[in-house]
Design a protein around this motif. Structure first.
Motif, short mmCIF file in Angstrom:
data_model
loop_
_atom_site.label_atom_id
_atom_site.label_comp_id
_atom_site.label_asym_id
_atom_site.label_seq_id
_atom_site.Cartn_x
_atom_site.Cartn_y
_atom_site.Cartn_z
N ASP A 172 0.83 -1.21 0.00
CA ASP A 172 0.00 0.00 0.00
C ASP A 172 0.86 1.26 0.00
O ASP A 172 0.54 2.24 -0.66
N PHE A 173 1.95 1.21 0.75
CA PHE A 173 2.81 2.39 0.78
C PHE A 173 3.50 2.59 -0.57
O PHE A 173 3.63 3.72 -1.05
N LYS A 246 3.52 -7.81 -9.53
CA LYS A 246 2.65 -7.58 -10.71
C LYS A 246 1.59 -6.54 -10.40
O LYS A 246 1.27 -5.68 -11.22
N ASP A 247 1.03 -6.65 -9.20
CA ASP A 247 -0.01 -5.71 -8.77
C ASP A 247 0.55 -4.27 -8.77
O ASP A 247 -0.08 -3.33 -9.28
N GLN A 479 7.36 4.24 7.05
CA GLN A 479 6.89 4.97 5.87
C GLN A 479 6.74 6.47 6.18
O GLN A 479 6.99 7.31 5.31
N GLU A 480 6.37 6.79 7.42
CA GLU A 480 6.24 8.20 7.79
C GLU A 480 7.60 8.90 7.66
O GLU A 480 7.69 10.05 7.25
N HIS A 481 8.63 8.16 8.01
CA HIS A 481 9.98 8.72 7.93
C HIS A 481 10.41 8.89 6.46
O HIS A 481 11.02 9.89 6.09
N VAL A 482 10.05 7.92 5.63
CA VAL A 482 10.35 8.05 4.19
C VAL A 482 9.65 9.30 3.65
O VAL A 482 10.26 10.11 2.92
#
Ligand code: ACM
Ligand code: ZN
Length: 762
Positions: A172-173, A246-247, A479-482
């Motif tokens: 999702d990220f 693939k998704d 992910q928040e840090h990214v």
């Protein structure tokens, strides 16, 4: 005439009526990246339930995107008619270019391709309320200012990279990241999938890549330079299944984003070698790496390794339709190859000169394999070593030299120099920034990047495909840090690669970022906000010294204190430079009429005997690390401790330098303090010694032997049995470069950098 058109007409008429005696004024829209041309027209298009949209299969992706954006973001349901129309226009040469024409009764998107239409839609999206991003509007009728926008990108490769080896992020990220790229009209996602610390893509033929190579036993805590190293003791890892890959690829296609997978070779291969030790030269069992850096366990050049890599690539190319496969090529120490019988045999049997030519053999052999399968390779600029594979595209990261060399050999290049494109560097000098790898890359510096190296001729410029921002995730576990590291620098990069340089203006850009941040809020993107930060500069003129404060956002003001207290709404308003004639601490912040907006800026000026005097250096600092110039070395301000690229640090690459300070007259000099940066991971080494010369008379050699710290302090004390000081007008300091980076260190074999900050004379 439809009801909608009657409404639009009446809005238009009432607009004309209301504006009858006033000059017509409409705000220029705040689009990022800024379009080529924008003309505001009179009137509004009213978007509500009466509006229809029409598009055929040529514009399926962009038409679907717009319909879903409007219908999912609001209560509006679109009809099927051509109020919003997509028109194929073969006269638009740039396949990503478009015209967006908003008239009171119709919105027309003209383009030659669905890609162009997609970018027109992204522009239109930014003209719609930010509440559409998270369906939080209660409006059923939206007025859109009439305007005409013509637009096209400057570069055809507009990329963002993400390292999922050091840390891994959810599917999702990854999709959210791709969404953000697409919103900013970027078209390439460089997915760094294999690392020493983890193999992240499922390869069905080699199950141990999933069972073993995808997991490490633990992870380094804190910064690499913190000694001794400490670990969290927690197993970490995972991989993306081929179904997930693939998704993601399909998702990216639906946003006109190409996914380029990176399978690193011959280096950064320790995770793979830990699962299949025979892939290395020694066959010894190694662990998946648990700390950061460059590792010696690289792929051996024997046939068995090529068989493995070809099998891996066979599976990879079925998953990624992209023209390019990134094969890494960077940071491959040759230590194991030097003592490996099979690698040495390969050097002999292929008539190669040395291990560098063996690297070229390795890359070329993989290139030949991939070319035969219809793919092109792209690799980090080390693939230039020992000769370039015939069709390779070079990703220039160690400055721009690799790009220049490759373009002169008529090879395509993608620009991603550390100095302007490494979003793992610090973006602020605030002490409370989250730990980063090092370096300093503020928003303004990203924005200032020109992807075309000045050394290229007009003809060679064609080989520069574009540029890319890189997110290496050693120090980004979440992910928040990214997001914090990626935004807003990704906004600046989007404008670097898309917009015409004539349209670029940093102050104007920051105003648009301030506006855009609200859209990022709606998208739940955790951006960094350093817009309200202050920068300061010591200015010496006509024997007086003062300190200037500035901030880029124009409609706000600065308040400051000199007594060490935090500035507040009652603190003195900054209107002119603050006179400095003693050591002083200045604290300042940006305010609107109600509150403080940004962090408190604090600068301590150490007023010493060199401040405001004359300084010359016999070499020009490297253009990426020229800070505030030589004068910055005697401006009373020290560089920040962990950010060697801030404007107080000057960087020189591989050069011996000689600094001369003219104190104006002979004065007593008791001590000189100087400081060198020592960041081995960034190829920065303090010199082994410096020489100090007073008035061309006395020369002293000061040996620096303790060199494991991030900064290396040097104190020159002139007190001895005979005297307390030296009476001198001139101080000359010779700083020899450290030399070649030794084997086993990151960047081995390359020239070391020298970074120097304040020279404090007392
Ligand atoms: C790199 O940063 N090692 C390409
Ligand atoms: Zn070998």
């Amino acid at each position: 005439m439809s009801f909608k058109k009657i409404v639009a007409l009446s809005v238009f008429i009432s607009f004309l009526f209301n504006c009858k005696s006033e000059e017509y004024r409409a705000e220029i829209p705040q689009i990022i990246p800024i379009p080529s041309t924008q003309t505001i027209n009179k009137g509004y298009f009213v978007l509500d339930d009466n509006v229809g949209i029409s598009y055929d299969d040529t514009f399926k992706i962009s038409g679907d995107f717009l319909r879903h954006f409007i219908e999912n973001g609001s209560e509006i349901k679109l009809k099927n008619n051509n109020d919003i129309q997509f028109i194929k226009d073969e006269t638009i040469n740039n396949k990503e270019g478009y015209t967006l024409d908003i008239q009171p009764y119709q919105i027309s998107i003209r383009t030659n391709t669905d890609q162009g239409a997609f970018y027109a839609v992204q522009t239109l999206r930014q003209l719609l309320p930010k509440e559409f991003e998270n369906n939080s509007t209660s409006e059923e009728k939206i007025s859109i200012q009439c305007m005409t926008i013509t637009d096209e990108p400057q570069f055809k490769y507009r990329g963002m990279h993400l390292d999922v080896g050091r840390h891994m992020f959810s599917v999702d990220f990854i999709k959210k990241y791709i969404d953000a790229l697409a919103m900013l009209k970027m078209n390439t996602f460089h997915w760094h999938l294999t690392e020493d610390q983890g193999w992240r893509i499922e390869i069905k033929k080699y199950p141990k890549l999933q069972e073993l190579a995808a997991f490490r036993n633990e992870t380094l805590i804190g910064h690499y330079s913190d000694q001794p190293h400490q670990f969290d003791g927690k197993r970490y890892g995972g991989f993306y299944t081929q179904e997930e890959v693939k998704d993601i690829v399909t998702y990216a296609q639906s946003r006109h984003v190409t996914v380029i997978p990176e399978i690193e070779l011959p280096g950064h291969a320790q995770a793979a070698i830990s699962a299949y030790p025979d892939l290395g030269c020694t066959g010894e069992q190694v662990d998946v790496a648990t700390k950061w850096g460059v590792f010696e366990h690289i792929y051996c050049s024997k046939d068995e390794t090529f068989n493995f890599l070809e099998d891996v690539l066979d599976e990879v190319i079925t998953l990624f339709p992209s023209e390019y496969i990134h094969i890494g090529g960077d940071e491959a120490p040759k230590t194991k190859w030097k003592t490996c019988k099979q690698c040495q045999n390969r050097i002999k049997s292929e008539g190669l000169k040395d291990e560098h030519e063996l690297q070229n053999y390795f890359i070329t052999r993989i290139e030949t394999y991939l070319n035969a399968k219809g793919k092109q390779i792209i690799g980090w600029d080390e693939i230039l070593e020992g000769g370039l594979a015939p069709n390779a595209t070079v990703m220039s990261w160690r400055g721009t030299k690799g790009a220049v060399e490759a373009a002169k050999q008529k090879h395509n290049v993608v620009m991603t120099p550390t100095s302007h494109c490494y979003f793992d560097y610090y973006q602020s000098t605030n002490a409370d920034e989250p730990t980063a790898i090092g370096g300093f890359l503020p928003l303004e510096k990203v924005y200032s990047f020109n992807p075309i190296p000045e050394e290229l001729t007009e003809d060679e410029v064609q080989y520069v495909l574009g540029a890319q921002g890189n997110i290496w995730t050693e120090y980004m576990p979440t992910q928040e840090h990214v997001e914090y590291m990626a935004f807003p620098r990704m906004l600046a990069m989007s404008e670097v690669v898309w917009s015409k340089s004539d349209n670029k203006d940093y102050t104007n850009f920051t105003q648009r970022v301030e506006h855009f941040n609200k859209r990022l809020d709606a998208l739940s993107i955790n951006y960094a906000n350093h817009l309200y930060e202050i920068s300061g500069e010591l200015v010496s003129k006509n024997n007086t010294t003062s300190y200037q404060l500035s901030t880029t956002i124009q409609d706000k003001h600065i308040r400051f204190t000199l007594d060490g207290s935090e500035p507040n709404l009652a603190s003195e308003l900054y209107t002119q430079a603050i006179p400095i004639n003693t050591s002083q601490t200045i604290k300042a912040a940006v305010f609107n009429s109600e509150k403080r907006l940004g962090a408190v800026f604090s600068e301590t000026i150490n007023y010493h005997k060199g401040v405001g005097k004359t300084i010359t250096i016999n070499k020009t600092p490297h253009k990426s690390y020229s800070g505030s110039g030589p004068q910055g070395l005697i401006n009373g301000i020290s560089g920040s401790d962990s950010r060697y690229g801030d404007k107080e640090w000057l960087g020189f690459w591989g050069e011996d330098i000689e600094i001369t300070i003219d104190l104006g007259e002979k004065i007593d000099v008791y001590t000189i303090d100087m400081r060198f940066y020592n960041g081995e991971g960034q190829w920065i080494y303090a010199p082994k010694y410096v020489n100090v010369i007073y008035d061309d008379l006395e020369e002293r050699k000061i040996i620096l032997n303790k060199r494991n710290e991030l900064q290396h302090d040097v104190k020159i004390n002139n007190q001895n049995k005979q005297r307390k000081s030296v009476l001198t007008r001139y101080i000359k300091i010779k700083v020899p470069n450290y030399g070649t980076i030794p084997d086993g260190k990151q960047g081995a074999g390359n020239k070391a950098w020298t970074f120097i900050d304040e020279i404090i004379i007392n």
